[in-house]
Design a protein around this motif. Structure first.
Motif, PDB file in Angstrom:
ATOM      1  N   VAL A 206     -26.320  -4.480  19.953  1.00 54.31           N
ATOM      2  CA  VAL A 206     -25.893  -3.467  18.987  1.00 54.31           C
ATOM      3  C   VAL A 206     -25.030  -2.409  19.679  1.00 54.31           C
ATOM      4  O   VAL A 206     -25.170  -2.147  20.872  1.00 54.31           O
ATOM      5  CB  VAL A 206     -27.118  -2.798  18.313  1.00 54.31           C
ATOM      6  CG1 VAL A 206     -27.910  -3.812  17.524  1.00 54.31           C
ATOM      7  CG2 VAL A 206     -27.995  -2.105  19.343  1.00 54.31           C
TER       8      VAL A 206
ATOM      9  N   ASN B 222     -30.584   4.235  15.400  1.00 50.75           N
ATOM     10  CA  ASN B 222     -29.300   3.579  15.124  1.00 50.75           C
ATOM     11  C   ASN B 222     -28.179   4.609  15.056  1.00 50.75           C
ATOM     12  O   ASN B 222     -28.231   5.557  14.268  1.00 50.75           O
ATOM     13  CB  ASN B 222     -29.410   2.814  13.805  1.00 50.75           C
ATOM     14  CG  ASN B 222     -28.262   1.848  13.598  1.00 50.75           C
ATOM     15  OD1 ASN B 222     -27.289   1.860  14.343  1.00 50.75           O
ATOM     16  ND2 ASN B 222     -28.383   1.006  12.591  1.00 50.75           N
TER      17      ASN B 222
ATOM     18  N   ASP C 279     -24.959   3.276  14.951  1.00 48.45           N
ATOM     19  CA  ASP C 279     -23.879   2.454  14.387  1.00 48.45           C
ATOM     20  C   ASP C 279     -24.281   2.082  12.960  1.00 48.45           C
ATOM     21  O   ASP C 279     -25.038   1.148  12.732  1.00 48.45           O
ATOM     22  CB  ASP C 279     -23.671   1.193  15.224  1.00 48.45           C
ATOM     23  CG  ASP C 279     -22.602   0.283  14.632  1.00 48.45           C
ATOM     24  OD1 ASP C 279     -21.781   0.778  13.825  1.00 48.45           O
ATOM     25  OD2 ASP C 279     -22.604  -0.918  14.966  1.00 48.45           O
TER      26      ASP C 279
ATOM     27  N   SER D  30     -24.510  -1.498  11.216  1.00 43.78           N
ATOM     28  CA  SER D  30     -25.476  -2.526  11.603  1.00 43.78           C
ATOM     29  C   SER D  30     -26.862  -2.175  11.076  1.00 43.78           C
ATOM     30  O   SER D  30     -27.136  -1.020  10.735  1.00 43.78           O
ATOM     31  CB  SER D  30     -25.534  -2.676  13.133  1.00 43.78           C
ATOM     32  OG  SER D  30     -25.971  -1.472  13.735  1.00 43.78           O
ATOM     33  N   SER D  31     -27.726  -3.173  11.024  1.00 43.17           N
ATOM     34  CA  SER D  31     -29.076  -2.992  10.473  1.00 43.17           C
ATOM     35  C   SER D  31     -30.086  -2.804  11.591  1.00 43.17           C
ATOM     36  O   SER D  31     -30.092  -3.565  12.571  1.00 43.17           O
ATOM     37  CB  SER D  31     -29.459  -4.212   9.628  1.00 43.17           C
ATOM     38  OG  SER D  31     -30.837  -4.207   9.336  1.00 43.17           O
TER      39      SER D  31
ATOM     40  N   GLU E 225     -32.233  -5.844  12.314  1.00 44.12           N
ATOM     41  CA  GLU E 225     -31.638  -6.932  13.096  1.00 44.12           C
ATOM     42  C   GLU E 225     -31.393  -6.542  14.548  1.00 44.12           C
ATOM     43  O   GLU E 225     -31.035  -7.389  15.370  1.00 44.12           O
ATOM     44  CB  GLU E 225     -30.323  -7.360  12.445  1.00 44.12           C
ATOM     45  CG  GLU E 225     -30.514  -7.946  11.040  1.00 44.12           C
ATOM     46  CD  GLU E 225     -29.200  -8.270  10.369  1.00 44.12           C
ATOM     47  OE1 GLU E 225     -28.133  -8.062  11.015  1.00 44.12           O
ATOM     48  OE2 GLU E 225     -29.214  -8.717   9.207  1.00 44.12           O
TER      49      GLU E 225
END
Length: 264
Positions: free
Chosen positions: A195, A246, A248, A251-252, A255
């Motif tokens: 990620v 997170n 970003d 993105s998830s 995941e």
């Protein structure tokens, strides 16, 4: 004495207490019983004591990993649960001790709690229902012991998905608590991730806390965009708690994976 071995010690103390009761009963009735009866009762107590001693030997040989694997056999799947109060973990409660993938179905917020015995293994997570606007993880691996208490803030509905007794070790771990020797093999690893981590947030990214039950202590490490040259040493039976912030938003969090590359 740490939690996992304290559990066995409690069982031993109970056994010794019952042996003492038998012995006291024999002494109290001695004036009314024959010598032969007293000798038989004494022999029974000696046999019982021998059994407890043997149990203590066997239980002392049980490793932390053995005990955690036994805990996995207690996991019991739940239906969707509305959160109306704190959730207490217990054999007679709605959520039993075990290893779970905690799924947040409604709301988003904090998952806090108190451990009944393992004070160094903190319960402090952020989660939210899938596709929540803050992109918090909707599934968190969590290890729950008898007497633990969970408290949910701004989360309305959850489900406890039982993790199978047998799992395949992996070098890619998500968010939650993972067992060395079960979820990942022992070893020395260099960390990485697929990620994106925004360097503008140099203190955000992955957080790792490694709990060792042999000494009851934890050691912490971070892996971020600016602190990305990190190696960890994982020993069998340790519990690795992994959190992720997170940076970003394309993105998830569900995941996202922290990668462990074994050093040669």
């Amino acid at each position: 004495m740490t939690f996992f071995h304290m559990t066995y010690k409690r069982n031993l103390i109970t056994g010794l207490f019952l042996s003492s009761v038998i012995l006291l009963g024999a002494c109290g009735d001695g004036t009314n019983n024959s010598l032969e009866s007293s000798e038989n009762e004494t022999q029974e107590v000696e046999n019982s004591t021998e059994e407890v001693t043997q149990d203590e030997t066997n239980q002392d040989e049980a490793s932390t990993l053995d005990i955690l694997n036994q805990l996995a056999t207690l996991s019991t799947q739940t239906d969707e649960l509305y959160v109306t109060d704190k959730i207490t973990i217990g054999e007679q409660e709605e959520v039993t001790p075990g290893i779970y993938d905690l799924e947040i179905i409604g709301g988003s917020g904090n998952i806090l709690g108190e451990r009944a015995d393992v004070s160094a293994l903190f319960i402090n997570w952020v989660g939210g229902a899938e596709n929540n606007s803050g992109d918090y993880p909707s599934k968190i691996r969590i290890i729950l012991f008898e007497g633990d208490v969970l408290e949910f803030m701004n989360i309305s509905k959850v489900k406890f998905n039982a993790v199978p007794e047998k799992v395949e070790p992996s070098n890619e771990l998500g968010i939650g608590e993972f067992i060395v020797g079960r979820d990942i093999l022992p070893g020395e690893y260099k960390l990485s991730t697929k990620v994106k981590m925004n360097p503008d947030y140099d203190n955000l990214g992955w957080g790792i806390s490694i709990y060792n039950d042999e000494n009851g202590q934890s050691r912490d490490q971070t892996f971020t965009a600016t602190n990305n040259d990190v190696v960890v040493n994982l020993k069998e039976g340790e519990i690795v708690s992994i959190s992720y912030t997170n940076t970003d938003y394309g993105s998830s969090s569900d995941e996202a994976r922290l990668l462990f590359s074994e050093l040669n």
